[in-house]
Design a protein around this motif. Structure first.
Motif, mmCIF file in Angstrom:
data_model
loop_
_atom_site.group_PDB
_atom_site.id
_atom_site.type_symbol
_atom_site.label_atom_id
_atom_site.label_comp_id
_atom_site.label_asym_id
_atom_site.label_seq_id
_atom_site.Cartn_x
_atom_site.Cartn_y
_atom_site.Cartn_z
ATOM 1 N N LYS A 10 0.859 -1.177 0.000
ATOM 2 C CA LYS A 10 0.000 0.000 0.000
ATOM 3 C C LYS A 10 0.894 1.225 0.000
ATOM 4 C CE LYS A 10 -4.069 -1.788 2.265
ATOM 5 N NZ LYS A 10 -5.174 -1.499 3.125
ATOM 6 N N ALA A 11 0.402 2.280 -0.640
ATOM 7 C CA ALA A 11 1.132 3.543 -0.567
ATOM 8 C C ALA A 11 1.094 4.013 0.886
ATOM 9 C CB ALA A 11 0.476 4.571 -1.474
ATOM 10 N N ASP A 12 2.134 4.691 1.313
ATOM 11 C CA ASP A 12 2.177 5.167 2.688
ATOM 12 C C ASP A 12 1.084 6.205 2.905
ATOM 13 O OD1 ASP A 12 4.391 3.594 3.334
ATOM 14 O OD2 ASP A 12 5.755 5.077 2.494
ATOM 15 N N PRO A 13 0.191 5.957 3.873
ATOM 16 C CA PRO A 13 -0.895 6.905 4.081
ATOM 17 C C PRO A 13 -0.428 8.238 4.662
ATOM 18 C CG PRO A 13 -1.042 5.092 5.655
ATOM 19 C CD PRO A 13 0.069 4.776 4.716
ATOM 20 N N TRP A 14 0.671 8.218 5.423
ATOM 21 C CA TRP A 14 1.172 9.442 6.062
ATOM 22 C C TRP A 14 2.623 9.607 5.620
ATOM 23 C CZ3 TRP A 14 1.765 10.118 12.094
ATOM 24 C CH2 TRP A 14 1.977 11.474 12.398
ATOM 25 N N SER A 15 2.858 10.454 4.669
ATOM 26 C CA SER A 15 4.200 10.601 4.101
ATOM 27 C C SER A 15 4.705 12.032 4.286
ATOM 28 C CB SER A 15 4.172 10.242 2.610
ATOM 29 O OG SER A 15 5.474 10.322 2.074
ATOM 30 N N VAL A 16 5.848 12.152 4.953
ATOM 31 C CA VAL A 16 6.501 13.450 5.162
ATOM 32 C C VAL A 16 7.988 13.251 4.860
ATOM 33 C CG1 VAL A 16 6.932 15.351 6.753
ATOM 34 C CG2 VAL A 16 4.828 14.003 6.976
ATOM 35 N N PRO A 17 8.368 13.298 3.563
ATOM 36 C CA PRO A 17 9.764 13.028 3.210
ATOM 37 C C PRO A 17 10.705 14.177 3.568
ATOM 38 C CG PRO A 17 8.461 13.519 1.249
ATOM 39 C CD PRO A 17 7.515 13.524 2.408
ATOM 40 N N VAL A 18 11.911 13.813 3.990
ATOM 41 C CA VAL A 18 12.973 14.780 4.263
ATOM 42 C C VAL A 18 14.183 14.347 3.445
ATOM 43 C CG1 VAL A 18 14.579 15.640 6.010
ATOM 44 C CG2 VAL A 18 12.169 15.342 6.586
ATOM 45 N N THR A 19 14.679 15.253 2.612
ATOM 46 C CA THR A 19 15.860 14.951 1.805
ATOM 47 C C THR A 19 17.102 15.098 2.670
ATOM 48 O OG1 THR A 19 14.714 15.773 -0.145
ATOM 49 C CG2 THR A 19 17.101 15.536 -0.312
ATOM 50 N N VAL A 20 17.882 14.033 2.768
ATOM 51 C CA VAL A 20 19.045 14.005 3.659
ATOM 52 C C VAL A 20 20.042 15.101 3.309
ATOM 53 C CG1 VAL A 20 21.034 12.604 4.377
ATOM 54 C CG2 VAL A 20 18.769 11.561 4.191
ATOM 55 N N ALA A 21 20.250 15.357 2.030
ATOM 56 C CA ALA A 21 21.224 16.378 1.599
ATOM 57 C C ALA A 21 20.820 17.782 2.054
ATOM 58 C CB ALA A 21 21.384 16.345 0.084
ATOM 59 N N GLN A 22 19.563 17.987 2.380
ATOM 60 C CA GLN A 22 19.084 19.318 2.785
ATOM 61 C C GLN A 22 18.984 19.491 4.300
ATOM 62 O OE1 GLN A 22 15.401 19.749 0.647
ATOM 63 N NE2 GLN A 22 16.428 20.065 -1.316
#
Length: 196
Positions: A10-22
């Motif tokens: 299933k697609a992640d219902p709660w997604s808050v991505p953080v880019t490591v390089a930033q």
């Protein structure tokens, strides 16, 4: 245990991505809250009646070698069904989060360190989670921690299980089967031997 792979298919219902390089050198703090659609999707994935609220407070700190530490906690209020009374109940979840993420190429080497700790009898560190495509998904991490905090057997504090009362059956005793066999083996009209 690989927390980041717990939710599959299933697609992640709660997604808050953080880019490591930033992520700044000093790290960053994120307070995230799931909206009603995200909570509904999480409740469905977890088999809950509902999730009334879900909030996470997380500190993301870069470490040496491209690793990242994520620490904090997730808090939620969930709706479940009491396994004893079948009444709707609500439960609070407050789960800590304390994980190290590492570039995928470092995972085998770090897993070896965990194996060495097991063999030497020292305290066993948790193996790191892989950083996938340069991103750490804080929402997915919070969802996994929330799911870990769910009581699989929820019950109201005052609920007491009482097994159904069963009347004693005189035919249901240890020797009932022997008595039935004895009666079957007697020829009709035979009498018990009398006392002499």
């Amino acid at each position: 245990m690989n927390r980041t792979n717990r939710m599959t298919n299933k697609a992640d219902p709660w997604s808050v991505p953080v880019t490591v390089a930033q992520i700044p050198e000093a790290g960053l703090h994120r307070d995230i809250e799931a909206d009603s659609a995200e909570r509904e999707a999480m409740a469905e994935a977890a088999g809950l009646r509902e999730i009334l609220s879900a909030h996470a407070a997380l500190d993301v700190t870069p470490k040496s070698g491209g690793r990242v530490h994520v620490g904090g906690h997730v808090r939620a209020r969930i709706g479940q069904t009491c396994i004893v009374t079948l009444d709707p109940i609500e439960n609070e979840i407050d789960e800590p989060i304390d994980l190290i993420f590492a570039p995928p190429e470092q995972i085998p080497e770090l897993a070896d360190l965990v194996d060495e700790a097991v063999e030497s009898g020292t305290e066993i560190p948790d193996p790191p989670e892989p950083i996938v495509n340069g991103v750490i998904d804080l929402g997915r991490l919070a969802t996994d921690a929330l799911f870990l905090g769910i009581d699989p057997y929820p019950r109201r504090p005052d609920a007491v299980f009482e097994p159904p009362a069963v009347a004693a059956d005189p035919e249901d005793h240890p020797f009932a089967a022997l008595k039935a066999l004895q009666l079957e083996s007697k020829p009709p009209g035979s009498k018990k031997p009398g006392k002499r």
